[in-house]
Design an enzyme around this catalytic site. Structure first.
Site, PDB file in Angstrom:
ATOM      1  N   GLU A  95       0.772  -1.035   0.139  1.00  0.00           N
ATOM      2  CA  GLU A  95       0.004  -0.013   0.116  1.00  0.00           C
ATOM      3  C   GLU A  95       0.987   1.265  -0.121  1.00  0.00           C
ATOM      4  O   GLU A  95       0.729   2.168  -1.024  1.00  0.00           O
ATOM      5  CB  GLU A  95      -0.827   0.226   1.128  1.00  0.00           C
ATOM      6  CG  GLU A  95      -1.451   1.377   1.478  1.00  0.00           C
ATOM      7  CD  GLU A  95      -2.435   1.089   3.038  1.00  0.00           C
ATOM      8  OE1 GLU A  95      -3.449   0.801   2.881  1.00  0.00           O
ATOM      9  OE2 GLU A  95      -1.420   1.293   4.014  1.00  0.00           O
ATOM     10  N   ASP A 134     -10.080   1.738   5.569  1.00  0.00           N
ATOM     11  CA  ASP A 134     -10.066   1.419   4.407  1.00  0.00           C
ATOM     12  C   ASP A 134     -11.182   2.050   3.560  1.00  0.00           C
ATOM     13  O   ASP A 134     -10.812   2.746   2.472  1.00  0.00           O
ATOM     14  CB  ASP A 134     -10.579   0.098   4.093  1.00  0.00           C
ATOM     15  CG  ASP A 134      -9.148  -0.990   3.931  1.00  0.00           C
ATOM     16  OD1 ASP A 134      -8.028  -0.544   4.262  1.00  0.00           O
ATOM     17  OD2 ASP A 134      -9.369  -1.887   3.266  1.00  0.00           O
TER      18      ASP A 134
END
Length: 380
Positions: free
Chosen positions: A70, A265
């Protein structure tokens, strides 16, 4: 605020919301450059980038003290947007050397997290990393040109994209997209998605730059993801769950937790919708969705951000990343045309980077929002 009839992909024009609000161009540029400098070489309480050896570096998840695809792929996207080839190549070299699988069921995928020394903590991949790696590499190819391996950026990107949809056809492994629905999965083996992974604006560009045989797939994936977000986002609050089934309903409780609600998220959905609107303006629903989300958060203080059910009921549990949530609420102003768009842009402008142990995720989202709102998150 002014509007442009077509997106930046068609016009080459990128909105600078801060300039529209009256901030001086020189002040905007200084803020952007100083923010990047703080992330890369700031003090111990601010920076998230760390050099390693002569040719590598990593973005540190400061809350978990590990390195994640990420952050590495995010860092590469930031670096290409900032025209910082040195940081880009260092992040890519670390990713290639320590995180990308060279054989087996995950060949060409990346282990989703590892230690700062490069030892893999898990072998499995997280598809949001792969899609950001691929897009950042394609932009690097366009901006700087391809070099010798592994800096032949476009070749590397196409290899990743090929694996994402063809994995398992001639051996072990699973693709990262659910092929019947054209929707990205949470992980290759999962039967559900993560709404924040849906990047139709990237897929539109993959449809031009991936292998020719896969270009129709990517066009269909862009359309499918836009339609999917209509079902994953609540029609009144605009909130979406962390994980959602392919019909957009919240996914069942998982072994590692309950992700049916709006939490870390899911913050990214607003940012992704805002950038898709800025680049392509393909789905007018995105305007009202952005208004809806900003309306929900308008009267909530940043210090009181928390976890919510998707219909808007707050939990006692506070947000772990309030600055990150503010950043994505502000990035929604790229699409929003309601009374809250200016409020969130100004509030974000007046909010500094987060410091301390939890700063990594917040400040990644902060940097993306800053790039986007000053017209510097661009297609190359």
């Amino acid at each position: 605020m002014t509007t442009i009839a077509q997106g930046a992909y068609h016009t080459g024009e990128y909105r600078n919301l801060f300039k529209e609000l009256g901030y001086e161009e020189s002040l905007i540029q200084t803020k952007l450059e100083q923010t990047w400098a703080e992330l890369i070489e700031g003090d111990a309480n601010t920076r998230i980038y760390y050099p390693m050896g002569e040719d590598m570096g990593y973005f540190l998840d400061t809350g978990n003290t590990d390195v994640r695809t990420e952050g590495m792929s995010y860092g590469m996207m930031m670096a290409v947007q900032m025209n910082d080839k040195n940081i880009f190549d260092r992040l890519w070299t670390f990713s290639k050397r320590f995180m990308q699988h060279t054989e087996g069921r995950y060949q060409h995928y990346f282990a989703w997290h590892c230690t700062t020394e490069g030892t893999r903590l898990s072998q499995g991949p997280a598809p949001d990393g792969e899609e950001f790696y691929a897009m950042a590499l394609l932009f690097a190819s366009s901006r700087w040109g391809d070099g010798p391996e592994p800096y032949n950026y476009s070749v590397q990107a196409k290899t990743i994209l090929r694996a994402c949809i063809h994995k398992g056809e001639e051996g072990e492994g699973d693709p990262m997209w659910d092929l019947p629905t054209r929707l990205i999965k949470f992980v290759p083996e999962s039967p559900f998605s993560d709404p924040s992974y849906h990047l139709p604006h990237f897929y539109e560009l993959f449809a031009e730059r991936a292998d020719e045989e896969d270009r129709v797939f990517w066009r269909e994936a862009a359309a499918a993801s836009r339609a999917y977000l209509h079902t994953a986002c609540h029609p009144e609050t605009g909130l979406s769950p962390e994980y959602a089934n392919y019909d957009g309903t919240p996914a069942p409780v998982q072994r590692h937790g309950d992700f049916r609600h709006f939490f870390s998220d899911a913050y990214r959905v607003a940012a992704n919708i805002g950038l898709d609107w800025e680049w392509f303006r393909a789905d007018p629903w995105q305007v009202e969705q952005s208004n809806r989300l900003q309306r929900f958060f308008r009267d909530i203080a940043v210090s009181d951000y928390r976890r919510y059910t998707i219909d808007g009921k707050p939990f006692d549990e506070p947000s772990l990343h309030p600055i990150g949530l503010l950043a994505t609420n502000a990035m929604a102003s790229l699409a929003a045309d309601g009374p809250d768009a200016e409020h969130f842009a100004r509030l974000f402008w007046n909010t500094p980077l987060r410091d301390g142990a939890r700063r990594y995720y917040d400040n990644c989202l902060y940097m993306f929002s800053l790039l986007a709102l000053c017209g510097r998150y661009r297609i190359y």
